[in-house]
Scaffold this motif. Structure first.
Motif, short mmCIF file in Angstrom:
data_model
loop_
_atom_site.label_atom_id
_atom_site.label_comp_id
_atom_site.label_asym_id
_atom_site.label_seq_id
_atom_site.Cartn_x
_atom_site.Cartn_y
_atom_site.Cartn_z
N LYS A 81 -87.53 -63.55 1.79
CA LYS A 81 -87.52 -64.14 0.39
C LYS A 81 -88.46 -63.32 -0.65
N TYR A 136 -88.95 -73.37 15.19
CA TYR A 136 -88.91 -73.53 13.79
C TYR A 136 -89.84 -72.88 12.78
N ALA A 137 -91.16 -72.75 13.28
CA ALA A 137 -92.29 -72.29 12.62
C ALA A 137 -92.04 -70.52 12.48
N GLN A 171 -87.84 -66.27 7.06
CA GLN A 171 -87.40 -66.64 5.94
C GLN A 171 -88.43 -66.46 4.62
N PHE A 172 -89.53 -66.78 4.96
CA PHE A 172 -90.41 -66.60 3.74
C PHE A 172 -90.66 -64.97 3.64
N GLN A 176 -89.02 -69.24 12.40
CA GLN A 176 -87.67 -69.07 11.75
C GLN A 176 -88.20 -69.46 9.99
N LEU A 177 -89.16 -70.19 9.72
CA LEU A 177 -89.67 -70.40 8.42
C LEU A 177 -90.54 -68.93 8.02
N PHE A 178 -91.27 -68.60 8.84
CA PHE A 178 -91.94 -67.65 8.56
C PHE A 178 -91.25 -66.14 8.12
#
Length: 52
Positions: free
Chosen positions: A35, A24-25, A31-32, A27-29
């Motif tokens: 973006k 999860y971490a 996406q950041f 994936q968030l990284f």
């Protein structure tokens, strides 16, 4: 991306929870980075060079 070398969990259900948090971490990284227009491969290589 970051590997699971430091995963020291003896019970399966806790290992699965830990692996989910790592994914999860990550994936968030990613996406950041996407973006904000950051090249993920270059960033990871720079972080890797600092740790060695």
């Amino acid at each position: 991306m970051f590997g699971l070398k430091d995963l020291h969990v003896y019970y399966r259900k806790y290992a699965i929870t830990e692996i989910r948090m790592i994914f999860y971490a990550t994936q968030l990284f990613c996406q950041f980075c996407l973006k904000n227009g950051i090249n993920i491969e270059r960033f990871v290589e720079r972080v890797r060079r600092r740790r060695v």
